[in-house]
Design an enzyme around this catalytic site. Structure first.
Site: not given
Ligand code: ADE
Ligand code: ZN
Length: 330
Positions: A8, A10, A186, A189, A267-268
């Site tokens: 996971h 992006h 997703h 969250e 995630d990011d």
């Molecule tokens: N796009 C990038 N990061 C995200 C996240 N944490 N939740 C939803 N969409 C995303």
């Molecule tokens: Zn995500």
């Protein structure tokens, strides 16, 4: 070093502030107010998404994307990762002026370059973005189903969970499923437990991105465990985005203890000042996960990966080898 797998992340969210600043320079853009003192600037989910969309718009050519994937995967391999699936977003590429085909091909080239250097296996999950609208999600699914890129093996939905609803995406996921793609979405969250339930009812994914708010409903936790749905958990992201106020409140240990299949993901990463390595360290420090338990998390990820069985078998056999048989740092 503990071998790891990422399910996971992006790809646009994996670009470091340095790389984004270099791209901004290349395209004559100012990074203010999104990057300051070498760090991304945001203060809630909405401003995080704005910084993310700003950065994504600075990747415009095939070489920009190939380099992005190559850099990210090469760093990940240094952290001990042997496998990575990253989310792609054709919508972001189109907004930046590149066709979905060229974008996907370029990212595939980045995966191939990283594999040649590190041996890391990589796959792509095409995503639709909720805050870009239902129609764009269906279009992303049609692209994923028809693109025939050998490294595109999954389809998912990301973006702002507060817009749209799972029912709106049923057709998109049907298109992807019919094409043989793995399904993840997703949920849970910024949406509560109901969003996870709706995902299970309407989308029937084998994996859920986050899913952590399922903890609000014990029956749902039991359902996730019983159905063997895999949770792509991103602990540092959840803390930085204030989904939970502290690691002590994070449900990772409770979900795991309840028999849910859990994985660790970033995630990011630069937006949350994390790496996959750090996610595993956080699990060791805050969730009392020992080395064998962390390797079991990697095993769960590889068992749930959207790969052909020969690749899965090869990856799993690397986990069974003694650590000294693995080359690389640590
Ligand atoms: N796009 C990038 N990061 C995200 C996240 N944490 N939740 C939803 N969409 C995303
Ligand atoms: Zn995500």
């Amino acid at each position: 070093m503990i071998l790891k797998a990422e399910l996971h992340c992006h790809i646009e969210g994996a670009a470091s502030p340095e790389l984004v600043a270099a791209q901004a320079m290349k395209y004559g853009r100012d990074v203010e107010p999104f990057i300051r003192n070498g760090s991304f600037v945001w203060h809630d989910f909405t401003t995080f998404l704005a910084a993310y969309d700003f950065a994504a718009d600075l990747f415009r050519t095939e070489e920009d994307y190939a380099l992005l994937a190559e850099h990210y995967l090469t760093g990940l391999a240094r952290d001990g990762a042997i496998y990575c699936e990253f989310f792609t977003s054709p919508d972001h590429a189109v907004k930046a002026g590149l066709s979905p085909e060229a974008y996907t091909g370029a990212l595939g080239e980045g995966i191939a370059r990283a594999r040649a250097k590190t041996g890391m296996e990589g796959r792509m999950i095409v995503t639709g973005v909720r805050h870009f609208g239902t129609e764009s999600i269906e279009e992303a699914a049609r692209f994923a189903a028809s693109c025939r890129h050998p490294l595109v093996t999954g389809f998912g939905v990301a973006g702002d969970e507060r817009s749209g609803s799972m029912k709106d995406y049923v057709r998109a996921f049907e298109i992807a499923r019919e094409a043989g793609l793995g399904i993840t979405v997703h949920a849970g969250e910024f949406g509560g437990w109901e969003s996870v339930r709706d995902a299970l009812d309407h989308v029937r994914p084998s994996r859920i991105g986050h899913g952590v708010r399922a903890i609000e409903n014990p029956d749902l936790v039991r359902r996730i465990a019983d159905e063997g749905v895999v949770l792509e958990i991103c602990p540092v992201s959840n803390i930085e985005l204030k989904v939970f106020s502290s690691y002590a409140d994070h449900p990772f240990p409770r979900l795991r203890a309840a028999g849910c299949k859990v994985t660790l993901n970033s995630d990011d990463p630069p937006y949350f000042w994390t790496t996959l390595q750090r996610e595993y360290e956080v699990a060791a420090e805050h969730f009392a996960m020992g080395e064998a338990e962390l390797v079991a998390v990697t095993r769960t990820a590889i068992e749930a990966a959207f790969v052909d069985e020969a690749t899965r078998g090869a990856l799993l056999s690397r986990l069974d080898r003694p650590p000294e048989a693995e080359s690389g740092p640590g």
